[in-house]
Scaffold this motif. Structure first.
Motif, PDB file in Angstrom:
ATOM      1  N   UNK A 237       6.418  57.294 -50.467  1.00  0.00           N
ATOM      2  CA  UNK A 237       6.541  56.068 -51.253  1.00  0.00           C
ATOM      3  C   UNK A 237       6.860  54.865 -50.373  1.00  0.00           C
ATOM      4  N   UNK A 238       7.735  55.069 -49.407  1.00  0.00           N
ATOM      5  CA  UNK A 238       8.223  53.936 -48.618  1.00  0.00           C
ATOM      6  C   UNK A 238       7.476  53.741 -47.309  1.00  0.00           C
ATOM      7  N   UNK A 239       6.501  54.591 -47.010  1.00  0.00           N
ATOM      8  CA  UNK A 239       5.816  54.504 -45.721  1.00  0.00           C
ATOM      9  C   UNK A 239       4.708  53.458 -45.771  1.00  0.00           C
ATOM     10  N   UNK A 240       4.668  52.614 -44.763  1.00  0.00           N
ATOM     11  CA  UNK A 240       3.580  51.654 -44.632  1.00  0.00           C
ATOM     12  C   UNK A 240       2.996  51.650 -43.223  1.00  0.00           C
ATOM     13  N   UNK A 241       3.647  52.394 -42.306  1.00  0.00           N
ATOM     14  CA  UNK A 241       3.225  52.352 -40.907  1.00  0.00           C
ATOM     15  C   UNK A 241       1.819  52.910 -40.735  1.00  0.00           C
ATOM     16  N   UNK A 242       1.548  54.071 -41.349  1.00  0.00           N
ATOM     17  CA  UNK A 242       0.231  54.693 -41.198  1.00  0.00           C
ATOM     18  C   UNK A 242      -0.847  53.800 -41.781  1.00  0.00           C
ATOM     19  N   UNK A 275       6.968  39.206 -52.387  1.00  0.00           N
ATOM     20  CA  UNK A 275       7.165  40.436 -51.627  1.00  0.00           C
ATOM     21  C   UNK A 275       8.332  41.247 -52.154  1.00  0.00           C
ATOM     22  N   UNK A 276       9.405  40.564 -52.563  1.00  0.00           N
ATOM     23  CA  UNK A 276      10.566  41.265 -53.117  1.00  0.00           C
ATOM     24  C   UNK A 276      10.234  41.908 -54.456  1.00  0.00           C
ATOM     25  N   UNK A 277       9.471  41.216 -55.290  1.00  0.00           N
ATOM     26  CA  UNK A 277       9.081  41.780 -56.588  1.00  0.00           C
ATOM     27  C   UNK A 277       8.267  43.047 -56.391  1.00  0.00           C
ATOM     28  N   UNK A 278       7.300  43.013 -55.503  1.00  0.00           N
ATOM     29  CA  UNK A 278       6.464  44.196 -55.252  1.00  0.00           C
ATOM     30  C   UNK A 278       7.308  45.340 -54.716  1.00  0.00           C
ATOM     31  N   UNK A 283      11.486  51.242 -56.390  1.00  0.00           N
ATOM     32  CA  UNK A 283      12.747  51.868 -56.813  1.00  0.00           C
ATOM     33  C   UNK A 283      12.580  52.778 -58.025  1.00  0.00           C
ATOM     34  N   UNK A 284      11.979  52.327 -59.143  1.00  0.00           N
ATOM     35  CA  UNK A 284      11.843  53.251 -60.280  1.00  0.00           C
ATOM     36  C   UNK A 284      10.958  54.450 -59.977  1.00  0.00           C
ATOM     37  N   UNK A 285       9.949  54.274 -59.118  1.00  0.00           N
ATOM     38  CA  UNK A 285       9.106  55.414 -58.753  1.00  0.00           C
ATOM     39  C   UNK A 285       9.904  56.445 -57.958  1.00  0.00           C
ATOM     40  N   UNK A 286      10.679  55.975 -56.989  1.00  0.00           N
ATOM     41  CA  UNK A 286      11.518  56.884 -56.213  1.00  0.00           C
ATOM     42  C   UNK A 286      12.582  57.548 -57.087  1.00  0.00           C
ATOM     43  N   UNK A 287      13.179  56.782 -57.984  1.00  0.00           N
ATOM     44  CA  UNK A 287      14.213  57.329 -58.863  1.00  0.00           C
ATOM     45  C   UNK A 287      13.634  58.408 -59.771  1.00  0.00           C
ATOM     46  N   UNK A 288      12.450  58.152 -60.340  1.00  0.00           N
ATOM     47  CA  UNK A 288      11.817  59.140 -61.215  1.00  0.00           C
ATOM     48  C   UNK A 288      11.484  60.416 -60.452  1.00  0.00           C
ATOM     49  N   UNK A 289      10.947  60.283 -59.243  1.00  0.00           N
ATOM     50  CA  UNK A 289      10.609  61.467 -58.446  1.00  0.00           C
ATOM     51  C   UNK A 289      11.860  62.264 -58.101  1.00  0.00           C
ATOM     52  N   UNK A 290      12.928  61.584 -57.707  1.00  0.00           N
ATOM     53  CA  UNK A 290      14.166  62.279 -57.344  1.00  0.00           C
ATOM     54  C   UNK A 290      14.768  62.997 -58.548  1.00  0.00           C
ATOM     55  N   UNK A 291      14.787  62.341 -59.707  1.00  0.00           N
ATOM     56  CA  UNK A 291      15.364  62.956 -60.904  1.00  0.00           C
ATOM     57  C   UNK A 291      14.567  64.187 -61.323  1.00  0.00           C
ATOM     58  N   UNK A 292      13.240  64.109 -61.316  1.00  0.00           N
ATOM     59  CA  UNK A 292      12.413  65.249 -61.714  1.00  0.00           C
ATOM     60  C   UNK A 292      12.613  66.437 -60.782  1.00  0.00           C
ATOM     61  N   UNK A 293      12.640  66.191 -59.495  1.00  0.00           N
ATOM     62  CA  UNK A 293      12.781  67.291 -58.539  1.00  0.00           C
ATOM     63  C   UNK A 293      14.174  67.911 -58.620  1.00  0.00           C
ATOM     64  N   UNK A 294      15.217  67.079 -58.716  1.00  0.00           N
ATOM     65  CA  UNK A 294      16.576  67.609 -58.793  1.00  0.00           C
ATOM     66  C   UNK A 294      16.818  68.355 -60.095  1.00  0.00           C
ATOM     67  N   UNK A 295      16.214  67.921 -61.180  1.00  0.00           N
ATOM     68  CA  UNK A 295      16.334  68.651 -62.442  1.00  0.00           C
ATOM     69  C   UNK A 295      15.626  69.991 -62.358  1.00  0.00           C
ATOM     70  N   UNK A 296      14.491  70.027 -61.666  1.00  0.00           N
ATOM     71  CA  UNK A 296      13.797  71.307 -61.490  1.00  0.00           C
ATOM     72  C   UNK A 296      14.641  72.271 -60.671  1.00  0.00           C
ATOM     73  N   UNK A 297      15.307  71.769 -59.628  1.00  0.00           N
ATOM     74  CA  UNK A 297      16.180  72.624 -58.822  1.00  0.00           C
ATOM     75  C   UNK A 297      17.345  73.141 -59.657  1.00  0.00           C
ATOM     76  N   UNK A 298      17.954  72.287 -60.458  1.00  0.00           N
ATOM     77  CA  UNK A 298      19.089  72.713 -61.291  1.00  0.00           C
ATOM     78  C   UNK A 298      18.644  73.756 -62.313  1.00  0.00           C
TER      79      UNK A 298
END
Length: 303
Positions: A237-242, A275-278, A283-298
């Motif tokens: 999500x946060x990578x732009x270098x490549x 740039x800040x708006x974009x 943040x919501x994409x990262x938050x959603x991914x983290x919540x889904x994965x951590x809930x699956x682990x639990x």
């Protein structure tokens, strides 16, 4: 007597778990606040301002930056590309990471050399590895095209980074190549923690390789698989270098993602507010991914 009392007080203080917890957590909290919380707060403030590279004065503009971003077709293209880029990359990172982890835990001669070579792609700086791939996928002097021509698979240059679909596939392939070793190392820890008695008992009971894989190995290592998927999602999500080094978002913004478009608009274009708006949409994409994965682990841990 006074020295003994001071020494005893120090011992009692060192035995207090609550005190030690705050002592050890303080550097982490300071680090997170300095490098995450403060930049995140500045991004929110800039999103509602007209701050630019040429005019750093802060003026409140409300939702004007959001409206301009929503009217930008490149933003929606970047959002869609980010979802595609992340989804496909995570799938291959987890699959190839699991396969590579199984290879790395196998007992064969020279496995330490193989492990070292596998980790090179992760330890190599992203700029250096991306520049290497930029040369490998060059439109005229590509060694990959030369090999394919010698093998008779193609007749002319492929132009890997000059065609929209091939450019996106190339960016995904390079990103997967970078993160598979990290996922493999994380999963390898889980594989090494599985008791050998379980696999030996399953073999005695007549369970084949695939049955042991889906009924023993994957369930026991699923939490670590989810952790590797979480790290993959965050880095993707946060990578732009490549994207920035290989294509700069081209051709015709076909490989543009939110991170690269935020950089190009906010830093390259000088419009800090847009740039800040974009960037905030990450943040919501990262938050959603983290919540889904951590809930699956639990859920797996409670089974």
């Amino acid at each position: 007597m006074a020295e003994a009392a001071v020494t005893q007080a120090r011992v009692r203080l060192a035995d207090r778990e609550g005190f030690l917890a705050w002592i050890f957590l303080t550097p982490t909290v300071v680090y997170v606040v300095a490098l995450v919380a403060i930049p995140f707060g500045l991004a929110i403030a800039f999103a509602f301002s007209d701050v630019t590279a040429g005019d750093p004065s802060y003026d409140w503009v409300g939702l004007r930056n959001f409206e301009r971003v929503f009217d930008d077709p490149v933003f929606w293209r970047s959002l869609w590309n980010t979802l595609i880029f992340t989804g496909i990359s995570m799938f291959f990172i987890v699959v190839f990471g699991k396969v590579l982890a199984n290879i790395l835990v196998a007992d064969f001669r020279g496995k330490w050399v193989v492990r070292f070579l596998v980790l090179l792609s992760w330890t190599t700086p992203v700029a250096l590895s991306s520049v290497s791939w930029l040369w490998l996928l060059h439109s005229i002097y590509s060694p990959v095209d030369w090999v394919f021509r010698e093998l008779g698979f193609i007749e002319t240059n492929t132009y890997w980074l000059g065609r929209p679909n091939l450019a996106m596939a190339s960016v995904i392939a390079v990103h997967v190549w970078r993160l598979v070793p990290l996922a493999a190392v994380i999963m390898m820890v889980g594989l090494l923690s599985i008791p050998t008695d379980l696999n030996e008992a399953a073999k005695i009971d007549g369970a084949g390789y695939w049955r042991r894989m889906f009924e023993i190995t994957i369930p026991l290592t699923f939490p670590l698989i989810a952790v590797s998927a979480l790290f993959g999602a965050i880095f993707t999500f946060t990578d732009m270098a490549v994207v920035y080094i290989l294509t700069r978002g081209g051709p015709t913004n076909s490989t543009q993602v939110l991170a690269s478009w935020s950089f190009l608009r906010g830093i390259g274009g000088g419009d800090i507010g847009q740039g800040a708006v974009i960037a905030l949409f990450l943040f919501p994409l990262l938050l959603a991914a983290a919540v889904l994965i951590l809930r699956a682990v639990r859920r797996v841990e409670t089974i």
